[in-house]
Design a protein around this motif. Structure first.
Motif, PDB file in Angstrom:
ATOM      1  N   ALA A 345      -2.413  11.727 -21.562  1.00  0.00           N
ATOM      2  CA  ALA A 345      -2.727  10.297 -21.614  1.00  0.00           C
ATOM      3  C   ALA A 345      -1.508   9.425 -21.304  1.00  0.00           C
ATOM      4  CB  ALA A 345      -3.332   9.938 -22.971  1.00  0.00           C
ATOM      5  N   GLN A 410     -10.690   8.208 -22.717  1.00  0.00           N
ATOM      6  CA  GLN A 410      -9.867   8.815 -23.764  1.00  0.00           C
ATOM      7  C   GLN A 410      -9.446   7.823 -24.840  1.00  0.00           C
ATOM      8  OE1 GLN A 410      -6.746  11.558 -22.360  1.00  0.00           O
ATOM      9  NE2 GLN A 410      -7.418  11.102 -20.275  1.00  0.00           N
ATOM     10  N   ALA A 447      -6.675  15.707 -21.441  1.00  0.00           N
ATOM     11  CA  ALA A 447      -7.302  14.911 -22.504  1.00  0.00           C
ATOM     12  C   ALA A 447      -7.279  15.630 -23.846  1.00  0.00           C
ATOM     13  CB  ALA A 447      -8.739  14.543 -22.119  1.00  0.00           C
ATOM     14  N   GLY A 448      -7.546  14.861 -24.883  1.00  0.00           N
ATOM     15  CA  GLY A 448      -7.700  15.407 -26.220  1.00  0.00           C
ATOM     16  C   GLY A 448      -6.426  15.881 -26.875  1.00  0.00           C
TER      17      GLY A 448
END
Length: 596
Positions: A345, A410, A447-448
């Protein structure tokens, strides 16, 4: 050495930052990378010399005539630049992405198109193979690049500037076929006419999350009638680069051409783009060096002292913005090695935040340069060329929109699970002499993974808040940091509502504004954390003055209520800019001598 962080927050103060065990000095470390960058700078020689065939005049002529700068391309090839794009385990010198950025800066400082033609295009293509290719594929590609060959990428649905196109390549197998049949076309591919290998993202399924796969194709081994090279395409930017197309007609390829598993294409593209795009954005900061240098020269022409007062803030401000861009790109590119599961991110945010700052900087410098020369001299030619080249390199509105489309889904998870609660990243991430682990393309996550820059911003603001009583610049910096922390709280509240507010339609001005704000907060976190990691080697970078100016400019973009800046804040930064200008040193965090 004593870190700024230890001065701001004494040892007894709370510090949640984890510390890593010491690692042995890397064989391909910062000193070696800066040495290779200096060698390239020397080989390319003084770019202002009109007789230099690798200078600005030569690149402007190549751009005007829409031809590659072949002499400079040969020089880079002979200098072994291709080794920078091959991992050390495969015989190259690629170890860390942030160090690759430093090596590329002498090239991008002279010409963005040369940066792509000199090898970045091959890196874009090769990264998927470094991440998921078989041993044989990796060895073959390394051998090709180290031997002077080229490769390019046929990306799904994206033009080089990030614009969506309808052309698509498919790879399908019927019941009676023993091979995949590749069909379709792409009209705008950089170096399609000169590449020895193609990394093709082809559609292999109609629906679902795994619709695309990656193929490594050798055109010399494809049936001639099944592959057609299309004519060169004229572009507004990077006119010295060679863009053309490819058309496949039921081209049979074996399963050995598959990179990774079937359906891995989208995931590989998203994971590799975070490094590739951020790398280009960070390297492109050097492209503004000659424009800022020209603006300083113009503003001080005929004066024995500093420039007229009306130019103090624009010049000091642009210089500070370049330091911000360098800080953001540097820490993100270090993070892909140190925190590969948490870097996505912030790194994607850097890829659209840095270009915005660079584009705005060009506008400010245009005001200083004025219209002297009618746009026909070298300086104005460089300026006009950059305005065209940055979008073509993916550093414009279309490129930003593509990155924001990745970030927006996100933001809700980051707001709920990461911001204000995530553990602060290791101190090594922000130390210039730190030795983070080498880049492992295969370890990168999509992501995540959290947000290490928001965590760094939170921790730095808390430490500065406890040091407010020190007064002076530290107190002012603490007030600014508190404003950014308040903005993060507000962004967290708004992004936590994204699913209910926007549903599946994460687009439009309101959503883009959220991603813009997130990118500026990430930049503030990078600047604060990198300043705290200073070890006192450079008095200017260790002083909080430039950080105060940097945060005030970022804060104005966010609409944060700002304290009044003391006059010496701007003049201190301006003095450093003039020192570097007169001594021929770079306008970045490395402060290196340049071939002028």
């Amino acid at each position: 050495m004593t870190l700024i962080r230890d001065i701001v927050a004494p040892p007894g103060a709370m510090d949640r930052r984890p510390h890593l065990s010491p690692r042995p000095a890397a064989t391909y470390g910062r000193t070696a990378a800066l040495g290779r960058a200096a060698r390239l700078d020397t080989l390319l020689d003084n770019p202002y010399d009109p007789a230099n065939e690798h200078g600005f005049a030569a690149f402007l002529a190549a751009d005007q005539e829409r031809r590659p700068a072949r002499s400079a391309e040969r020089l880079l090839a002979d200098a072994g630049l291709a080794a920078e794009f091959v991992p050390a385990r495969q015989g190259g010198t690629l170890a860390r992405a942030d160090l690759l950025m430093k090596v590329l800066r002498p090239v991008f400082r002279r010409d963005v198109a040369l940066g792509f033609a000199g090898g970045v295009t091959s890196l874009f293509a090769a990264s998927a193979v470094w991440a998921a290719g078989t041993g044989a594929q990796q060895q073959a590609l390394a051998h090709l690049l180290l031997g002077g060959g080229r490769t390019t990428v046929v990306h799904p649905g994206l033009a080089p500037a990030g614009g969506v196109r309808r052309e698509e390549v498919t790879a399908r197998r019927t019941a009676k076929d023993t091979a995949l049949l590749v069909s379709g076309r792409k009209d705008v591919i950089i170096d399609a006419a000169r590449a020895d290998l193609y990394v093709v993202h082809a559609r292999t399924a109609d629906t679902g999350p795994r619709t695309h796969s990656v193929l490594l194709l050798d055109p010399a081994q494809l049936p001639g009638a099944t592959l057609q090279r299309l004519p060169r395409v004229a572009t507004d930017g990077m006119r010295g680069a060679v863009f053309s197309g490819l058309q496949f007609t039921r081209c049979p390829v074996s399963d050995d051409a598959l990179v990774g598993r079937p359906g891995d294409g989208a995931a590989l593209a998203l994971r590799m783009n975070q490094v590739n795009r951020c790398l280009v954005a960070g390297a492109a900061t050097a492209a503004l060096d000659p424009v800022l240098r020209a603006a300083v020269h113009t503003a001080t022409d005929g004066r024995t002292g500093p420039p007229a007062r009306r130019w103090h803030r624009p010049l000091a401000g642009v210089f500070t913005d370049l330091l911000v861009c360098d800080a953001l790109a540097t820490v993100c590119l270090r993070a892909v090695g140190l925190l590969p599961d948490r870097a996505h991110a912030p790194t994607v945010a850097a890829t659209y935040t840095v270009p915005v700052l660079l584009t705005d900087a060009l506008e400010e410098l245009s005001a200083v340069l004025g219209t002297h020369g009618g746009g026909s001299d070298v300086v104005h030619g460089i300026l006009a060329k950059l305005v065209r080249d940055l979008p073509a390199a993916g550093l414009g509105r279309d490129g930003a929109a593509a990155c924001q489309a990745v970030i927006l889904p996100q933001l809700s998870a980051l707001a709920r699970q990461s911001w204000l609660v995530e553990q602060e990243p290791p101190a090594e991430l922000f130390r210039a002499r730190g030795d983070p682990p080498p880049l492992d393309h295969g370890a990168l996550a999509f992501a995540g993974g959290g947000d290490f820059l928001a965590a760094a911003l939170t921790a730095a603001a808390e430490r500065l808040g406890r040091s407010r009583r020190a007064g002076g610049s530290i107190a002012l910096l603490a007030e600014l940091a508190e404003g950014f922390l308040t903005e993060l709280h507000l962004l967290r509240e708004q992004c936590a509502l994204l699913p209910g507010q926007f549903g599946d339609a994460l687009s439009g001005p309101a959503a883009c504004a959220l991603s813009d704000r997130y990118g500026l907060l990430a930049a503030a976190g990078a600047v604060l954390a990198l300043w705290e990691g200073q070890e006192g080697d450079d008095p200017f970078l260790a002083d909080p003055g430039w950080v105060v100016l940097a945060l005030s400019r970022l804060g104005r973009r966010l609409g944060i209520e700002l304290p009044d800046l003391p006059g010496n804040c701007v003049t201190g930064v301006l003095d450093e800019l003039l020192r570097r200008h007169h001594s021929g040193r770079s306008f970045d965090l490395d402060v290196v001598d340049l071939a002028l």
